[in-house]
Design a protein around this motif. Structure first.
Motif, PDB file in Angstrom:
ATOM      1  N   GLN A  56     -10.780  25.103 -39.343  1.00  0.00           N
ATOM      2  CA  GLN A  56     -10.230  26.085 -38.392  1.00  0.00           C
ATOM      3  C   GLN A  56      -9.484  25.421 -37.240  1.00  0.00           C
ATOM      4  N   LYS A  60      -5.354  25.707 -36.633  1.00  0.00           N
ATOM      5  CA  LYS A  60      -4.878  26.271 -35.366  1.00  0.00           C
ATOM      6  C   LYS A  60      -3.836  25.353 -34.719  1.00  0.00           C
ATOM      7  N   GLU A  63      -0.586  25.449 -36.802  1.00  0.00           N
ATOM      8  CA  GLU A  63       0.136  26.713 -36.701  1.00  0.00           C
ATOM      9  C   GLU A  63       0.714  26.954 -35.308  1.00  0.00           C
ATOM     10  N   LEU A  81       1.605  28.363 -44.587  1.00  0.00           N
ATOM     11  CA  LEU A  81       0.827  29.477 -44.031  1.00  0.00           C
ATOM     12  C   LEU A  81       0.124  30.271 -45.132  1.00  0.00           C
ATOM     13  N   LYS A  82       0.811  30.476 -46.229  1.00  0.00           N
ATOM     14  CA  LYS A  82       0.206  31.171 -47.368  1.00  0.00           C
ATOM     15  C   LYS A  82      -1.000  30.376 -47.889  1.00  0.00           C
ATOM     16  N   GLU A  83      -0.844  29.066 -47.985  1.00  0.00           N
ATOM     17  CA  GLU A  83      -1.945  28.225 -48.455  1.00  0.00           C
ATOM     18  C   GLU A  83      -3.095  28.214 -47.445  1.00  0.00           C
ATOM     19  N   HIS A  84      -2.785  28.205 -46.156  1.00  0.00           N
ATOM     20  CA  HIS A  84      -3.844  28.280 -45.137  1.00  0.00           C
ATOM     21  C   HIS A  84      -4.680  29.538 -45.343  1.00  0.00           C
ATOM     22  N   ARG A  85      -4.013  30.683 -45.528  1.00  0.00           N
ATOM     23  CA  ARG A  85      -4.752  31.947 -45.710  1.00  0.00           C
ATOM     24  C   ARG A  85      -5.611  31.897 -46.963  1.00  0.00           C
ATOM     25  N   ARG A  86      -5.056  31.356 -48.038  1.00  0.00           N
ATOM     26  CA  ARG A  86      -5.807  31.254 -49.306  1.00  0.00           C
ATOM     27  C   ARG A  86      -7.034  30.355 -49.133  1.00  0.00           C
ATOM     28  N   GLU A  88      -8.606  29.663 -46.346  1.00  0.00           N
ATOM     29  CA  GLU A  88      -9.570  30.376 -45.491  1.00  0.00           C
ATOM     30  C   GLU A  88     -10.362  31.397 -46.295  1.00  0.00           C
ATOM     31  N   ARG A  89      -9.698  32.134 -47.182  1.00  0.00           N
ATOM     32  CA  ARG A  89     -10.410  33.115 -48.012  1.00  0.00           C
ATOM     33  C   ARG A  89     -11.437  32.432 -48.907  1.00  0.00           C
ATOM     34  N   ARG A  92     -14.473  31.520 -46.940  1.00  0.00           N
ATOM     35  CA  ARG A  92     -15.250  32.685 -46.491  1.00  0.00           C
ATOM     36  C   ARG A  92     -15.891  33.492 -47.623  1.00  0.00           C
TER      37      ARG A  92
END
Length: 156
Positions: A56, A60, A63, A81-86, A88-89, A92
């Motif tokens: 995280q 941050k 980004e 950014l797309k890979e960061h979101r993936r 993170e998912r 989680r």
């Protein structure tokens, strides 16, 4: 055979590259945990710890300070950014942690290789001296990479 000289990483980006090294170690530790049949609960606890303490804060900084150098519309930034979101998912996911951790180990490593080989090279080329000076002022946490209390990847 043509030998390309690797682009030397600018001092301003070296702390992020060092953090990438710890991300690669994280992936290796997960692989080792799977290979040694470490319980998914232990692997998930380690992933949760790593996400909070390393991933995280690292995302941050990238980004907020690094990615704007190329701009949000740049294809490499869109991919990052797309890979960061993936990623993170995957960190989680509590529905199927075994599958998510297996995918995470692979996807995080591939993402780090992409950032080091392509994205950071482009950022370094595009950044002005002023932008690089501003990045150098960012306080990068030294992290607590070796402080995790359950080193399952070592001797058990």
């Amino acid at each position: 055979m043509g030998s390309k000289k690797p682009l030397r990483r600018h001092e301003a980006l070296k702390p992020l590259s060092r953090q990438h090294h710890f991300g690669l170690l994280f992936s290796w530790k997960l692989r080792k945990g799977f290979a040694e049949s470490i319980s998914i609960d232990r692997l998930k606890a380690f992933a949760d710890w790593f996400f909070i303490h390393e991933t995280q804060p690292h995302f941050k900084i990238e980004e907020e300070y690094i990615f704007p150098i190329l701009g949000t519309g740049h294809a490499l930034i869109i991919r990052a950014l797309k890979e960061h979101r993936r990623i993170e998912r995957l960190f989680r996911d509590i529905e199927n942690p075994k599958n998510s951790l297996s995918l995470l180990e692979e996807e995080l490593e591939a993402h780090i290789r992409f950032e080091e080989r392509l994205l950071f090279t482009e950022i370094q080329k595009a950044a002005t001296k002023e932008e690089l000076r501003e990045i150098e002022k960012i306080h990068f946490g030294t992290g607590s990479k070796e402080d995790y209390p359950d080193p399952f990847w070592g001797k058990n």
